[in-house]
Structure formats: structure tokens, C-alpha cells
Design a protein around this motif. Structure first.
Motif, PDB file in Angstrom:
ATOM      1  N   PHE A 122       0.820  -1.208   0.000  1.00 13.86           N
ATOM      2  CA  PHE A 122       0.000   0.000   0.000  1.00 13.86           C
ATOM      3  C   PHE A 122       0.859   1.266   0.000  1.00 13.86           C
ATOM      4  N   ILE A 123       2.000   1.232   0.660  1.00 18.63           N
ATOM      5  CA  ILE A 123       2.901   2.388   0.616  1.00 18.63           C
ATOM      6  C   ILE A 123       3.368   2.610  -0.812  1.00 18.63           C
ATOM      7  N   GLN A 158      -5.795  -0.458   4.188  1.00 19.45           N
ATOM      8  CA  GLN A 158      -5.521   0.328   2.986  1.00 19.45           C
ATOM      9  C   GLN A 158      -5.815   1.804   3.236  1.00 19.45           C
ATOM     10  N   ASN A 159      -6.970   2.090   3.821  1.00 19.79           N
ATOM     11  CA  ASN A 159      -7.352   3.474   4.089  1.00 19.79           C
ATOM     12  C   ASN A 159      -6.435   4.133   5.112  1.00 19.79           C
ATOM     13  N   ARG A 163      -4.261   7.445   4.235  1.00 24.42           N
ATOM     14  CA  ARG A 163      -4.399   8.668   5.039  1.00 24.42           C
ATOM     15  C   ARG A 163      -3.073   9.041   5.696  1.00 24.42           C
ATOM     16  N   SER A 164      -2.346   8.046   6.187  1.00 28.94           N
ATOM     17  CA  SER A 164      -1.061   8.304   6.841  1.00 28.94           C
ATOM     18  C   SER A 164      -0.051   8.914   5.874  1.00 28.94           C
ATOM     19  N   LEU A 165      -0.058   8.436   4.657  1.00 28.19           N
ATOM     20  CA  LEU A 165       0.859   8.971   3.649  1.00 28.19           C
ATOM     21  C   LEU A 165       0.552  10.427   3.322  1.00 28.19           C
ATOM     22  N   ILE A 166      -0.710  10.751   3.318  1.00 29.11           N
ATOM     23  CA  ILE A 166      -1.113  12.123   2.980  1.00 29.11           C
ATOM     24  C   ILE A 166      -0.524  13.108   4.000  1.00 29.11           C
ATOM     25  N   LEU A 173       7.460   6.504   7.570  1.00 32.23           N
ATOM     26  CA  LEU A 173       6.029   6.516   7.868  1.00 32.23           C
ATOM     27  C   LEU A 173       5.806   6.258   9.345  1.00 32.23           C
ATOM     28  N   ARG A 174       5.102   7.177   9.978  1.00 28.53           N
ATOM     29  CA  ARG A 174       4.749   7.041  11.405  1.00 28.53           C
ATOM     30  C   ARG A 174       3.261   7.172  11.552  1.00 28.53           C
TER      31      ARG A 174
END
Length: 174
Positions: A122-123, A158-159, A163-166, A173-174
């Protein structure tokens, strides 16, 4: 139309096919393709997918030449495929080809062993879309993701990753 999307089509194969189109399997060459809701595939598409899994080749809609593909396939469904096989709506040979490595989700049992691979997938999928360069996942974050029960299944994971990437402002990634 799903056949055209997955396997591509040749110009003139059907009304509206104005040019040759490369399918998702060809585009995923050397990588991974995620097929969601495989339990909903038509019988014709099931046959074409079986050919990809067994022979490692696709044929574009309206085409006559097999095209070799090297693609790892991850498939998901919310349907009980064993029941679909029993009632004749899903091919048994396709079921057994897809069932090479079964990961029952709630999200993915086995103490979250599948989570790191899914997070990586997903990343990769969403980082490009968000214009981010994520090099790794914080160890504590990965532990939290693995310990969470995921009542919303793989779609919830997935969601969360998207959202975390945004909002992520670093390469970790944290």
C-alpha cells in the motif's frame, strides 16, 4: 469490460475500441497485481484469469497472440468461494489456483504476519500518488499495525496507510 481492463484489447475488438490498449497484467510485468472481489468475476474472465495463473500468459480481447507475463497475483473477496464453487458460480480449478497461500482476514490473522507485506504494497501504491518518497516504516508504527485487530479488514488497513501517507512529512512513515 473487465476483461479489457485486465488483459487489454486490440483496436476494433468491440465498439469503442479505437486503439490497442495494454491491460493491467502487462502493466504489472515483474511486479504484483491486486485483484479485489474476484468472487464477482464473470465465467469468461475466470477462464482468462486461470490461464494467467497456470500458463503465465494473457491474450488481449480481440487478439490472437498469447503475451507472456510474470506477475504475482494477490486476490481478495468477501464471498465464500467454497460455497460459490459448490453452487457452480465460481470455477473450482480457479479456486484451487488462487488458494495457493490463503490468508484469512480479520485482518490477517497469524498475529499480523501479513501486515508488513500489505503495508509495503500500500505504501508503494499510494506514495507515488501522493508524491511522497517513503523509505521505511517506523518500528513502533509497524508493531501497532500488527497488533490492531482490523475489524474493517484489508480495506481499513488500505485506508489507514493512504491517510497516513497524505499527512506524512518525512521519509519514515509514522
Amino acid at each position: 469490460m473487465i476483461g479489457s481492463e485486465l488483459f487489454g484489447h486490440e483496436k476494433g475488438a468491440f465498439t469503442g475500441a479505437l486503439q490497442r490498449r495494454v491491460g493491467r497484467f502487462e502493466l504489472a510485468e515483474g511486479g504484483t497485481i491486486f485483484l479485489d472481489e474476484v468472487g464477482e468475476l464473470s465465467p469468461d474472465t475466470q477462464v482468462a484469469l486461470l490461464r494467467v495463473l497456470q500458463e503465465r500468459e494473457v491474450e488481449r480481447v480481440g487478439g490472437g497472440q498469447p503475451i507472456r507475463v510474470d506477475v504475482r497475483v494477490i486476490a481478495a473477496t468477501n464471498r465464500d468461494l467454497k460455497a460459490a464453487v459448490a453452487n457452480g458460480t465460481f470455477r473450482d480449478d480457479l479456486y484451487y489456483r488462487l488458494n495457493v497461500f490463503l490468508s484469512r482476514c480479520r485482518l490477517c490473522g497469524h498475529e499480523g504476519a501479513d501486515i508488513p507485506l500489505l503495508v509495503e504494497y500500500f505504501i508503494d501504491r499510494y506514495a507515488r500518488k501522493a508524491g511522497k518518497n517513503i523509505r521505511s516504516v517506523d518500528k513502533r508504527t509497524l508493531q501497532l499495525l500488527q497488533s490492531y485487530p482490523w475489524p474493517g479488514n484489508i480495506r481499513e488497513l488500505q485506508n489507514v496507510i493512504e491517510r497516513s501517507l497524505i499527512v506524512c512529512e518525512t521519509e519514515i512513515l509514522r
